[in-house]
Design a protein around this motif. Structure first.
Motif, PDB file in Angstrom:
ATOM      1  N   ARG A  82       0.842  -1.196   0.000  1.00 19.35           N
ATOM      2  CA  ARG A  82       0.000   0.000   0.000  1.00 19.35           C
ATOM      3  C   ARG A  82       0.873   1.239   0.000  1.00 19.35           C
ATOM      4  O   ARG A  82       2.000   1.216   0.471  1.00 19.35           O
ATOM      5  CB  ARG A  82      -0.892   0.021   1.231  1.00 19.35           C
ATOM      6  CG  ARG A  82      -1.940  -1.054   1.201  1.00 19.35           C
ATOM      7  CD  ARG A  82      -2.853  -0.914   2.371  1.00 19.35           C
ATOM      8  NE  ARG A  82      -3.924  -1.894   2.246  1.00 19.35           N
ATOM      9  CZ  ARG A  82      -5.037  -1.821   2.928  1.00 19.35           C
ATOM     10  NH1 ARG A  82      -5.223  -0.861   3.797  1.00 19.35           N
ATOM     11  NH2 ARG A  82      -5.969  -2.735   2.752  1.00 19.35           N
ATOM     12  N   HIS A 117       0.962   5.074   1.400  1.00 23.60           N
ATOM     13  CA  HIS A 117       0.380   6.009   2.361  1.00 23.60           C
ATOM     14  C   HIS A 117       0.979   7.385   2.107  1.00 23.60           C
ATOM     15  O   HIS A 117       2.192   7.532   1.998  1.00 23.60           O
ATOM     16  CB  HIS A 117       0.692   5.578   3.798  1.00 23.60           C
ATOM     17  CG  HIS A 117       0.167   4.229   4.153  1.00 23.60           C
ATOM     18  ND1 HIS A 117      -1.112   4.031   4.611  1.00 23.60           N
ATOM     19  CD2 HIS A 117       0.745   3.002   4.097  1.00 23.60           C
ATOM     20  CE1 HIS A 117      -1.293   2.742   4.845  1.00 23.60           C
ATOM     21  NE2 HIS A 117      -0.186   2.099   4.531  1.00 23.60           N
ATOM     22  N   LEU A 118       0.130   8.402   2.009  1.00 24.41           N
ATOM     23  CA  LEU A 118       0.566   9.772   1.774  1.00 24.41           C
ATOM     24  C   LEU A 118       0.299  10.602   3.016  1.00 24.41           C
ATOM     25  O   LEU A 118      -0.848  10.699   3.471  1.00 24.41           O
ATOM     26  CB  LEU A 118      -0.169  10.366   0.570  1.00 24.41           C
ATOM     27  CG  LEU A 118       0.135  11.809   0.222  1.00 24.41           C
ATOM     28  CD1 LEU A 118       1.603  11.973  -0.155  1.00 24.41           C
ATOM     29  CD2 LEU A 118      -0.751  12.264  -0.922  1.00 24.41           C
ATOM     30  N   ALA A 119       1.355  11.181   3.589  1.00 28.16           N
ATOM     31  CA  ALA A 119       1.196  12.051   4.756  1.00 28.16           C
ATOM     32  C   ALA A 119       0.526  13.339   4.295  1.00 28.16           C
ATOM     33  O   ALA A 119       0.922  13.931   3.292  1.00 28.16           O
ATOM     34  CB  ALA A 119       2.546  12.341   5.385  1.00 28.16           C
ATOM     35  N   VAL A 128       6.148   8.078  10.785  1.00 27.66           N
ATOM     36  CA  VAL A 128       5.246   6.989  10.405  1.00 27.66           C
ATOM     37  C   VAL A 128       4.645   6.349  11.649  1.00 27.66           C
ATOM     38  O   VAL A 128       3.432   6.113  11.726  1.00 27.66           O
ATOM     39  CB  VAL A 128       5.983   5.925   9.553  1.00 27.66           C
ATOM     40  CG1 VAL A 128       5.146   4.675   9.395  1.00 27.66           C
ATOM     41  CG2 VAL A 128       6.345   6.499   8.190  1.00 27.66           C
ATOM     42  N   LEU A 165       1.256   8.664  11.694  1.00 29.66           N
ATOM     43  CA  LEU A 165       0.398   7.810  10.870  1.00 29.66           C
ATOM     44  C   LEU A 165      -0.046   6.548  11.603  1.00 29.66           C
ATOM     45  O   LEU A 165      -0.903   5.825  11.130  1.00 29.66           O
ATOM     46  CB  LEU A 165       1.129   7.420   9.576  1.00 29.66           C
ATOM     47  CG  LEU A 165       1.562   8.580   8.668  1.00 29.66           C
ATOM     48  CD1 LEU A 165       2.338   8.052   7.480  1.00 29.66           C
ATOM     49  CD2 LEU A 165       0.361   9.382   8.214  1.00 29.66           C
ATOM     50  N   ARG A 195       1.484   3.722  11.985  1.00 29.20           N
ATOM     51  CA  ARG A 195       1.780   2.555  11.147  1.00 29.20           C
ATOM     52  C   ARG A 195       3.170   2.038  11.475  1.00 29.20           C
ATOM     53  O   ARG A 195       3.988   2.729  12.076  1.00 29.20           O
ATOM     54  CB  ARG A 195       1.728   2.915   9.656  1.00 29.20           C
ATOM     55  CG  ARG A 195       0.421   3.488   9.192  1.00 29.20           C
ATOM     56  CD  ARG A 195      -0.585   2.393   9.000  1.00 29.20           C
ATOM     57  NE  ARG A 195      -1.823   2.984   8.483  1.00 29.20           N
ATOM     58  CZ  ARG A 195      -2.996   2.463   8.688  1.00 29.20           C
ATOM     59  NH1 ARG A 195      -3.131   1.351   9.349  1.00 29.20           N
ATOM     60  NH2 ARG A 195      -4.064   3.029   8.218  1.00 29.20           N
ATOM     61  N   HIS A 241       5.193  -1.400   3.335  1.00 28.12           N
ATOM     62  CA  HIS A 241       4.383  -0.444   2.581  1.00 28.12           C
ATOM     63  C   HIS A 241       5.216   0.797   2.272  1.00 28.12           C
ATOM     64  O   HIS A 241       6.276   1.020   2.859  1.00 28.12           O
ATOM     65  CB  HIS A 241       3.135  -0.050   3.365  1.00 28.12           C
ATOM     66  CG  HIS A 241       2.225  -1.207   3.640  1.00 28.12           C
ATOM     67  ND1 HIS A 241       1.673  -1.979   2.648  1.00 28.12           N
ATOM     68  CD2 HIS A 241       1.775  -1.733   4.801  1.00 28.12           C
ATOM     69  CE1 HIS A 241       0.916  -2.923   3.179  1.00 28.12           C
ATOM     70  NE2 HIS A 241       0.975  -2.805   4.503  1.00 28.12           N
ATOM     71  N   PHE A 265       5.593   4.925   2.182  1.00 28.34           N
ATOM     72  CA  PHE A 265       5.109   6.132   2.848  1.00 28.34           C
ATOM     73  C   PHE A 265       5.687   7.337   2.113  1.00 28.34           C
ATOM     74  O   PHE A 265       6.902   7.442   1.939  1.00 28.34           O
ATOM     75  CB  PHE A 265       5.527   6.139   4.316  1.00 28.34           C
ATOM     76  CG  PHE A 265       4.994   4.951   5.074  1.00 28.34           C
ATOM     77  CD1 PHE A 265       3.723   4.993   5.631  1.00 28.34           C
ATOM     78  CD2 PHE A 265       5.744   3.794   5.206  1.00 28.34           C
ATOM     79  CE1 PHE A 265       3.221   3.893   6.305  1.00 28.34           C
ATOM     80  CE2 PHE A 265       5.245   2.690   5.886  1.00 28.34           C
ATOM     81  CZ  PHE A 265       3.982   2.746   6.436  1.00 28.34           C
TER      82      PHE A 265
END
Length: 65
Positions: free
Chosen positions: A9, A11-13, A30, A34, A36, A42, A44
């Protein structure tokens, strides 16, 4: 093109991040922001304060590729 394993996946901050942060600083973001695991395999993504740069963190330690 970077080949990625299935199920990865991205993930966009949402907020801007200082581009001087290294891997350790981004890993902390992260984990804390986030919520995570940075070692999950994944990707980031973090954008710079000006919005003209993107930094990616992808740690695949212990993940089968």
């Amino acid at each position: 093109m970077i080949g990625l394993p299935p199920g990865v996946r991205v993930h966009l901050a949402a907020g801007p991040v200082g581009m001087r942060k290294g891997f350790d600083g981004l890993s902390v973001l992260v984990q804390e922001e986030l919520r995570r695991d940075p070692f999950s395999g994944h990707i980031f993504l973090f954008r710079g304060k000006r919005g003209d740069r993107i930094k990616a963190l992808y740690l695949s330690i212990g993940v089968e590729t």
